[in-house]
Design a protein around this motif. Structure first.
Motif, PDB file in Angstrom:
ATOM      1  N   ALA A 185      40.360 110.513  56.795  1.00  0.00           N
ATOM      2  CA  ALA A 185      40.997 110.650  55.487  1.00  0.00           C
ATOM      3  C   ALA A 185      42.207 111.572  55.557  1.00  0.00           C
ATOM      4  CB  ALA A 185      39.995 111.198  54.485  1.00  0.00           C
ATOM      5  N   VAL A 186      43.013 111.473  54.511  1.00  0.00           N
ATOM      6  CA  VAL A 186      44.108 112.404  54.285  1.00  0.00           C
ATOM      7  C   VAL A 186      44.248 112.551  52.770  1.00  0.00           C
ATOM      8  CG1 VAL A 186      45.945 110.658  54.309  1.00  0.00           C
ATOM      9  CG2 VAL A 186      46.480 113.039  54.901  1.00  0.00           C
ATOM     10  N   THR A 187      44.565 113.771  52.317  1.00  0.00           N
ATOM     11  CA  THR A 187      44.709 114.051  50.887  1.00  0.00           C
ATOM     12  C   THR A 187      46.156 114.385  50.556  1.00  0.00           C
ATOM     13  OG1 THR A 187      42.434 114.851  50.756  1.00  0.00           O
ATOM     14  CG2 THR A 187      43.931 115.525  48.989  1.00  0.00           C
ATOM     15  N   VAL A 188      46.611 113.845  49.436  1.00  0.00           N
ATOM     16  CA  VAL A 188      47.971 114.061  48.947  1.00  0.00           C
ATOM     17  C   VAL A 188      47.869 114.480  47.484  1.00  0.00           C
ATOM     18  CG1 VAL A 188      50.193 112.945  48.510  1.00  0.00           C
ATOM     19  CG2 VAL A 188      48.854 112.287  50.503  1.00  0.00           C
ATOM     20  N   GLU A 189      48.646 115.482  47.072  1.00  0.00           N
ATOM     21  CA  GLU A 189      48.709 115.859  45.659  1.00  0.00           C
ATOM     22  C   GLU A 189      49.906 115.176  45.023  1.00  0.00           C
ATOM     23  OE1 GLU A 189      48.206 119.753  44.164  1.00  0.00           O
ATOM     24  OE2 GLU A 189      46.797 120.319  45.739  1.00  0.00           O
ATOM     25  N   LEU A 190      49.634 114.494  43.908  1.00  0.00           N
ATOM     26  CA  LEU A 190      50.673 113.749  43.199  1.00  0.00           C
ATOM     27  C   LEU A 190      50.711 114.168  41.737  1.00  0.00           C
ATOM     28  CD1 LEU A 190      49.788 110.254  44.678  1.00  0.00           C
ATOM     29  CD2 LEU A 190      51.677 111.744  45.366  1.00  0.00           C
ATOM     30  N   PRO A 191      51.844 114.018  41.071  1.00  0.00           N
ATOM     31  CA  PRO A 191      51.906 114.342  39.650  1.00  0.00           C
ATOM     32  C   PRO A 191      50.958 113.437  38.864  1.00  0.00           C
ATOM     33  CG  PRO A 191      54.113 113.990  40.541  1.00  0.00           C
ATOM     34  CD  PRO A 191      53.138 113.564  41.588  1.00  0.00           C
ATOM     35  N   SER A 192      50.289 114.022  37.876  1.00  0.00           N
ATOM     36  CA  SER A 192      49.436 113.217  36.997  1.00  0.00           C
ATOM     37  C   SER A 192      50.295 112.303  36.149  1.00  0.00           C
ATOM     38  CB  SER A 192      48.601 114.127  36.095  1.00  0.00           C
ATOM     39  OG  SER A 192      47.688 114.859  36.878  1.00  0.00           O
ATOM     40  N   GLU A 193      49.678 111.228  35.672  1.00  0.00           N
ATOM     41  CA  GLU A 193      50.376 110.276  34.804  1.00  0.00           C
ATOM     42  C   GLU A 193      51.570 109.633  35.506  1.00  0.00           C
ATOM     43  OE1 GLU A 193      49.267 109.689  31.553  1.00  0.00           O
ATOM     44  OE2 GLU A 193      47.633 111.079  31.889  1.00  0.00           O
ATOM     45  N   SER A 194      51.413 109.298  36.798  1.00  0.00           N
ATOM     46  CA  SER A 194      52.505 108.669  37.536  1.00  0.00           C
ATOM     47  C   SER A 194      51.977 107.459  38.313  1.00  0.00           C
ATOM     48  CB  SER A 194      53.162 109.672  38.490  1.00  0.00           C
ATOM     49  OG  SER A 194      52.234 110.151  39.443  1.00  0.00           O
ATOM     50  N   THR A 195      52.888 106.629  38.773  1.00  0.00           N
ATOM     51  CA  THR A 195      52.548 105.441  39.548  1.00  0.00           C
ATOM     52  C   THR A 195      53.239 105.535  40.903  1.00  0.00           C
ATOM     53  OG1 THR A 195      52.351 104.093  37.553  1.00  0.00           O
ATOM     54  CG2 THR A 195      52.664 102.920  39.620  1.00  0.00           C
ATOM     55  N   HIS A 196      52.488 105.210  41.952  1.00  0.00           N
ATOM     56  CA  HIS A 196      53.017 105.290  43.311  1.00  0.00           C
ATOM     57  C   HIS A 196      52.642 104.026  44.077  1.00  0.00           C
ATOM     58  CE1 HIS A 196      54.139 109.463  42.761  1.00  0.00           C
ATOM     59  NE2 HIS A 196      53.017 109.563  42.074  1.00  0.00           N
ATOM     60  N   TYR A 197      53.429 103.735  45.102  1.00  0.00           N
ATOM     61  CA  TYR A 197      53.224 102.547  45.927  1.00  0.00           C
ATOM     62  C   TYR A 197      53.052 102.966  47.376  1.00  0.00           C
ATOM     63  CZ  TYR A 197      54.816 100.153  41.793  1.00  0.00           C
ATOM     64  OH  TYR A 197      54.929  99.701  40.512  1.00  0.00           O
ATOM     65  N   PHE A 198      52.162 102.279  48.082  1.00  0.00           N
ATOM     66  CA  PHE A 198      51.910 102.604  49.481  1.00  0.00           C
ATOM     67  C   PHE A 198      51.204 101.451  50.185  1.00  0.00           C
ATOM     68  CE2 PHE A 198      47.895 103.357  47.474  1.00  0.00           C
ATOM     69  CZ  PHE A 198      46.959 103.030  48.436  1.00  0.00           C
ATOM     70  N   PRO A 199      51.388 101.335  51.501  1.00  0.00           N
ATOM     71  CA  PRO A 199      50.494 100.594  52.375  1.00  0.00           C
ATOM     72  C   PRO A 199      49.993 101.575  53.449  1.00  0.00           C
ATOM     73  CG  PRO A 199      52.702 100.256  53.146  1.00  0.00           C
ATOM     74  CD  PRO A 199      52.764 101.253  51.990  1.00  0.00           C
ATOM     75  N   TYR A 200      49.125 101.109  54.299  1.00  0.00           N
ATOM     76  CA  TYR A 200      48.718 101.850  55.486  1.00  0.00           C
ATOM     77  C   TYR A 200      49.453 101.252  56.681  1.00  0.00           C
ATOM     78  CZ  TYR A 200      44.661 103.512  52.808  1.00  0.00           C
ATOM     79  OH  TYR A 200      43.840 104.083  51.876  1.00  0.00           O
ATOM     80  N   LEU A 201      49.700 102.076  57.681  1.00  0.00           N
ATOM     81  CA  LEU A 201      50.286 101.613  58.931  1.00  0.00           C
ATOM     82  C   LEU A 201      49.365 102.029  60.066  1.00  0.00           C
ATOM     83  CD1 LEU A 201      52.499 100.377  60.703  1.00  0.00           C
ATOM     84  CD2 LEU A 201      53.663 102.613  60.618  1.00  0.00           C
ATOM     85  N   ALA A 202      48.850 101.040  60.798  1.00  0.00           N
ATOM     86  CA  ALA A 202      47.961 101.296  61.935  1.00  0.00           C
ATOM     87  C   ALA A 202      48.709 101.004  63.239  1.00  0.00           C
ATOM     88  CB  ALA A 202      46.718 100.418  61.827  1.00  0.00           C
ATOM     89  N   ALA A 203      48.047 101.325  64.332  1.00  0.00           N
ATOM     90  CA  ALA A 203      48.606 101.079  65.658  1.00  0.00           C
ATOM     91  C   ALA A 203      48.993  99.610  65.800  1.00  0.00           C
ATOM     92  CB  ALA A 203      47.585 101.479  66.718  1.00  0.00           C
ATOM     93  N   GLY A 204      49.992  99.349  66.600  1.00  0.00           N
ATOM     94  CA  GLY A 204      50.440  97.983  66.821  1.00  0.00           C
ATOM     95  C   GLY A 204      51.272  97.427  65.693  1.00  0.00           C
TER      96      GLY A 204
END
Length: 91
Positions: A51-70
């Motif tokens: 796992a990894v933890t990130v602090e983000l502003p409340s009441e917001s929208t964020h976009y992400f994918p994961y990136l693995a080896a290869g």
């Protein structure tokens, strides 16, 4: 899987994956880290997951994918929804 902890004006979001699926290093790459791989790399936890933890502003929208080896990009099935190539997260 996403774990969320609400704070006064921030939300702690923990990105959680199994220890070995997918194999190798995995990082979260999103608008909250300027889309830079390796900044938020998942680390082993005592429960056998990583796992990894990130602090983000409340009441917001964020976009992400994961990136693995290869150069394997994938989304989080537990995210709020997605926009095709990215997972969407509402805090």
């Amino acid at each position: 899987m996403l774990e969320r902890t609400q704070r006064k004006d921030r939300t702690k979001v923990t990105f959680v994956l199994p220890a070995d699926i997918p194999p190798g290093p995995v990082s979260v790459v999103g608008d909250f880290n300027d889309w830079q791989p390796g900044i938020h790399t998942l680390r082993p936890r005592k429960d056998g997951k990583r796992a990894v933890t990130v602090e983000l502003p409340s009441e917001s929208t964020h976009y992400f994918p994961y990136l693995a080896a290869g150069d394997y990009w994938f989304n989080d099935e537990s995210a709020d929804d997605g926009d095709g190539s990215n997972s969407r997260l509402h805090t």
